[in-house]
Design an enzyme around this catalytic site. Structure first.
Site, PDB file in Angstrom:
ATOM      1  N   GLN A  16       0.776  -1.243   0.000  1.00  0.00           N
ATOM      2  CA  GLN A  16       0.000   0.000   0.000  1.00  0.00           C
ATOM      3  C   GLN A  16       0.804   1.290   0.000  1.00  0.00           C
ATOM      4  O   GLN A  16       0.479   2.230  -0.739  1.00  0.00           O
ATOM      5  CB  GLN A  16      -0.950   0.025   1.219  1.00  0.00           C
ATOM      6  CG  GLN A  16      -1.845   1.239   1.233  1.00  0.00           C
ATOM      7  CD  GLN A  16      -2.767   1.357   2.425  1.00  0.00           C
ATOM      8  OE1 GLN A  16      -3.311   2.419   2.682  1.00  0.00           O
ATOM      9  NE2 GLN A  16      -2.984   0.295   3.183  1.00  0.00           N
ATOM     10  N   GLU A 138       1.426  -1.218   8.180  1.00  0.00           N
ATOM     11  CA  GLU A 138       0.610  -0.098   8.670  1.00  0.00           C
ATOM     12  C   GLU A 138       0.528   0.027  10.200  1.00  0.00           C
ATOM     13  O   GLU A 138       0.909   1.033  10.775  1.00  0.00           O
ATOM     14  CB  GLU A 138      -0.807  -0.267   8.088  1.00  0.00           C
ATOM     15  CG  GLU A 138      -1.858   0.664   8.647  1.00  0.00           C
ATOM     16  CD  GLU A 138      -1.678   2.095   8.194  1.00  0.00           C
ATOM     17  OE1 GLU A 138      -1.544   2.332   6.993  1.00  0.00           O
ATOM     18  OE2 GLU A 138      -1.689   2.996   9.064  1.00  0.00           O
ATOM     19  N   ASP A 167       0.602   3.765   6.008  1.00  0.00           N
ATOM     20  CA  ASP A 167       0.896   3.430   4.614  1.00  0.00           C
ATOM     21  C   ASP A 167       0.599   4.596   3.671  1.00  0.00           C
ATOM     22  O   ASP A 167       1.495   5.167   3.053  1.00  0.00           O
ATOM     23  CB  ASP A 167       0.050   2.224   4.175  1.00  0.00           C
ATOM     24  CG  ASP A 167       0.658   0.907   4.643  1.00  0.00           C
ATOM     25  OD1 ASP A 167       1.859   0.896   4.933  1.00  0.00           O
ATOM     26  OD2 ASP A 167      -0.067  -0.085   4.703  1.00  0.00           O
ATOM     27  N   GLY A 246      -7.826  20.102  19.125  1.00  0.00           N
ATOM     28  CA  GLY A 246      -7.387  21.501  19.127  1.00  0.00           C
ATOM     29  C   GLY A 246      -7.846  22.225  20.384  1.00  0.00           C
ATOM     30  O   GLY A 246      -8.279  21.612  21.359  1.00  0.00           O
ATOM     31  N   GLY A 247      -7.771  23.527  20.358  1.00  0.00           N
ATOM     32  CA  GLY A 247      -8.107  24.326  21.524  1.00  0.00           C
ATOM     33  C   GLY A 247      -9.605  24.486  21.738  1.00  0.00           C
ATOM     34  O   GLY A 247     -10.038  25.018  22.758  1.00  0.00           O
TER      35      GLY A 247
HETATM   36  C1  COA Z   1       6.015  -4.572   3.228  1.00  0.00           C
HETATM   37  C2  COA Z   1       7.058  -5.598   3.594  1.00  0.00           C
HETATM   38  C3  COA Z   1       6.929  -5.905   5.094  1.00  0.00           C
HETATM   39  C4  COA Z   1       6.773  -6.856   2.786  1.00  0.00           C
HETATM   40  O1  COA Z   1       7.773  -7.802   3.008  1.00  0.00           O
HETATM   41  P1  COA Z   1       7.942  -9.029   1.991  1.00  0.00           P
HETATM   42  O2  COA Z   1       6.619  -9.459   1.480  1.00  0.00           O
HETATM   43  O3  COA Z   1       8.725 -10.066   2.704  1.00  0.00           O
HETATM   44  O4  COA Z   1       8.681  -8.396   0.747  1.00  0.00           O
HETATM   45  P2  COA Z   1      10.197  -7.867   0.609  1.00  0.00           P
HETATM   46  O5  COA Z   1      10.172  -6.416   0.423  1.00  0.00           O
HETATM   47  O6  COA Z   1      11.046  -8.381   1.733  1.00  0.00           O
HETATM   48  O7  COA Z   1      10.646  -8.558  -0.740  1.00  0.00           O
HETATM   49  C5  COA Z   1      10.679  -9.975  -0.809  1.00  0.00           C
HETATM   50  C6  COA Z   1      11.598 -10.477  -1.884  1.00  0.00           C
HETATM   51  O8  COA Z   1      10.962 -10.288  -3.152  1.00  0.00           O
HETATM   52  C7  COA Z   1      11.969  -9.980  -4.084  1.00  0.00           C
HETATM   53  N1  COA Z   1      11.381  -9.335  -5.257  1.00  0.00           N
HETATM   54  C8  COA Z   1      10.661  -8.220  -5.303  1.00  0.00           C
HETATM   55  N2  COA Z   1      10.330  -7.925  -6.578  1.00  0.00           N
HETATM   56  C9  COA Z   1      10.837  -8.865  -7.341  1.00  0.00           C
HETATM   57  C10 COA Z   1      10.826  -9.126  -8.738  1.00  0.00           C
HETATM   58  N3  COA Z   1      10.206  -8.315  -9.600  1.00  0.00           N
HETATM   59  N4  COA Z   1      11.453 -10.213  -9.187  1.00  0.00           N
HETATM   60  C11 COA Z   1      12.088 -11.060  -8.340  1.00  0.00           C
HETATM   61  N5  COA Z   1      12.147 -10.868  -7.004  1.00  0.00           N
HETATM   62  C12 COA Z   1      11.512  -9.788  -6.512  1.00  0.00           C
HETATM   63  C13 COA Z   1      12.873  -9.063  -3.308  1.00  0.00           C
HETATM   64  O9  COA Z   1      14.115  -8.943  -3.947  1.00  0.00           O
HETATM   65  C14 COA Z   1      12.956  -9.799  -1.984  1.00  0.00           C
HETATM   66  O10 COA Z   1      13.906 -10.827  -2.057  1.00  0.00           O
HETATM   67  P3  COA Z   1      15.124 -11.024  -0.992  1.00  0.00           P
HETATM   68  O11 COA Z   1      14.553 -10.794   0.351  1.00  0.00           O
HETATM   69  O12 COA Z   1      15.521 -12.435  -1.236  1.00  0.00           O
HETATM   70  O13 COA Z   1      16.176 -10.057  -1.297  1.00  0.00           O
HETATM   71  C15 COA Z   1       8.472  -5.071   3.296  1.00  0.00           C
HETATM   72  O14 COA Z   1       8.605  -4.916   1.914  1.00  0.00           O
HETATM   73  C16 COA Z   1       8.790  -3.763   3.986  1.00  0.00           C
HETATM   74  O15 COA Z   1       9.072  -3.713   5.189  1.00  0.00           O
HETATM   75  N6  COA Z   1       8.801  -2.655   3.218  1.00  0.00           N
HETATM   76  C17 COA Z   1       9.156  -1.348   3.688  1.00  0.00           C
HETATM   77  C18 COA Z   1       8.087  -0.751   4.545  1.00  0.00           C
HETATM   78  C19 COA Z   1       6.761  -0.674   3.842  1.00  0.00           C
HETATM   79  O16 COA Z   1       6.604  -0.085   2.800  1.00  0.00           O
HETATM   80  N7  COA Z   1       5.744  -1.243   4.514  1.00  0.00           N
HETATM   81  C20 COA Z   1       4.370  -1.006   4.159  1.00  0.00           C
HETATM   82  C21 COA Z   1       3.851  -1.890   3.154  1.00  0.00           C
HETATM   83  S1  COA Z   1       2.189  -1.394   2.828  1.00  0.00           S
END
Ligand code: COA
Length: 419
Positions: A16, A138, A167, A246-247
């Site tokens: 998001q 979030e 988010d 607020g106030g």
């Molecule tokens: C949101 C979040 C918790 C999700 O975590 P997740 O589902 O485990 O996803 P990640 O961001 O860790 O990515 C997972 C993997 O997908 C891989 N990936 C993403 N896009 C890819 C693509 N097009 N092709 C191949 N691999 C891909 C990444 O390289 C990563 O691999 P690695 O960990 O082996 O290096 C995390 O991305 C995060 O903390 N983001 C920052 C904060 C944020 O925006 N949070 C709010 C989300 S609404």
């Protein structure tokens, strides 16, 4: 002309926070190219599915005005394609877990080497420090940013809000950072890295609560109900229920029908300037001059009594009647609108704040359109892309791959199944 026409965005976002940001850039006129994992795509495509086989509303409502390319940058050919995208684009936006982009071989240093004009914008859960490596969603951000500890009722647990301040709030902050960096690039010719931490964005939105934290060190927070109730304050900003932030004291009050309708309520603010009018409306003319009621500071220890009296009046009216009666007197009130009422509000459709979008798989759905209105840049809400819908056109039209080179990229598996 659209405000960001000509700007290309490499949209490496998911879930998001990041998608909210790039959707705004798309509405402002940028060409947003969403890079998705082949065969899988943004995880939200398949989350909270309501129409089997169709992209979820979670995905469609956050990814308007984008093109989708399937691309795996962990594949050698995929790396080459991503490098070309970095060369072509003005902005790269990502919200992967910390370190994910570096592991793909695209550190900020490498990205700058490829394209020194690019603006690289990132969302992470926390800024540099002890939590910098954490994955964050979030509600974690709402808790870490001070929102949850200050939301809810004093005698209940901390609460998260319905508004996605962690988010979508962070996506908005990042979007502002990106357009500011684009503006600076006009003068310097250089790109830069823009980062927004979700904790920081929530804290920015909760800044009035940090204000109260510091006021608390000087004495009780007199506009909080607990002051009038004689309940001592602790050492941290407490949860204030529905007290006004607020106030000007305010409360959520019951309206006619509250016994059956969970949203038959109004917000009611007793702004000092319209106190006499409030007294007239509720039939307490004496309070205009009565000692202890006439002056705003004297009323602060009587807020429960005053709002109970006002509620006796609001309970005889519907929330819309309260609005109709109070507005001509400039008394600030607001009906508690349900999402059903909002989704049926023709005036919101008229301004484009709500839009009906047609989708080839799921059919019509309602979405929130662009909440920012321009006088000289129209916003047209276009449906979200199907997974990989634009892979071929991006490879050929944007990146200039064709002939054998294009065939080799497709054969490598880096871009999924291209038809
Ligand atoms: C949101 C979040 C918790 C999700 O975590 P997740 O589902 O485990 O996803 P990640 O961001 O860790 O990515 C997972 C993997 O997908 C891989 N990936 C993403 N896009 C890819 C693509 N097009 N092709 C191949 N691999 C891909 C990444 O390289 C990563 O691999 P690695 O960990 O082996 O290096 C995390 O991305 C995060 O903390 N983001 C920052 C904060 C944020 O925006 N949070 C709010 C989300 S609404």
């Amino acid at each position: 002309m659209k405000a960001l026409e000509g700007i290309k965005v490499l949209d490496f976002t998911h879930v998001q926070s990041g998608p909210t940001c790039t959707q705004l850039l798309g509405w402002f006129g940028a060409d947003v190219i969403k890079v998705e994992r082949p065969g899988v795509g943004d995880a939200t495509r398949n989350q909270l599915v309501d129409v089997p086989g169709a992209d979820s509303l979670y995905f469609t409502m956050l990814n308007h005005n984008k093109r989708s390319i399937e691309l795996n940058p962990k594949n050698e050919k995929g790396k080459a394609v991503l490098t070309r995208l970095v060369e072509e684009c003005d902005v790269l936006v990502e919200n992967f877990a910390p370190g994910a982009l570096d592991r793909m071989g695209f550190s900020w240093e490498r990205i700058q080497e490829i394209n020194p004009r690019i603006i690289m914008a990132s969302i992470k859960g926390f800024g540099p420090g002890k939590y910098q490596d954490c994955k964050v969603y979030e509600n974690v951000a709402q808790c870490a940013g001070g929102s949850a500890s200050t939301t809810g009722f004093r005698d209940g647990p901390p609460l998260v809000t319905g508004a996605q301040v962690g988010d979508s709030g962070t996506g908005l902050h990042l979007c502002l950072g990106i357009v500011t960096a684009l503006f600076q690039r006009e003068k310097t010719g250089r790109g830069q890295k823009v980062t927004t931490a979700m904790q920081d964005s929530v804290l920015n939105l909760a800044r009035v609560k940090l204000r109260d934290q510091q006021r608390l060190e000087k004495g009780p927070l007199t506009e909080y109900s607990q002051f009038g109730e004689g309940i001592p304050f602790g050492d941290a900003t407490p949860r204030a229920g529905n007290d006004s932030g607020g106030g000007q004291p305010g409360r959520i009050l019951k309206c006619k029908g509250w016994e059956q309708d969970p949203n038959a309520y109004t917000y009611f603010i007793i702004q000092a300037a319209i106190w006499d009018k409030v007294c007239d409306v509720i039939g307490e003319q004496d309070w205009k001059t009565k000692e202890g009621y006439a002056n705003p500071p004297e009323r602060l220890d009587k807020l429960n009594e005053i709002f109970t009296r006002i509620e006796n009046w609001t309970m005889t009216k519907t929330k819309f009647e309260v609005m109709d009666i109070c507005n001509p007197h400039d008394i600030p009130v607001g009906p508690i609108l349900s999402m059903k009422e909002i989704s049926e509000d023709e005036s919101l459709f008229a301004t484009g704040t709500l839009v009906k979008v047609d989708h080839p798989v799921r059919g019509d759905y309602i979405s929130v359109g662009c909440p920012i209105k321009f006088s000289d840049s129209s916003v047209e809400v276009k449906r979200s892309p199907l997974l990989g819908e634009h892979t071929l056109e991006i490879l050929s039209d944007v990146l200039g791959f064709n002939g054998e080179e294009l065939k080799n990229i497709i054969a490598s598996g880096a871009v999924g199944n291209v038809n």
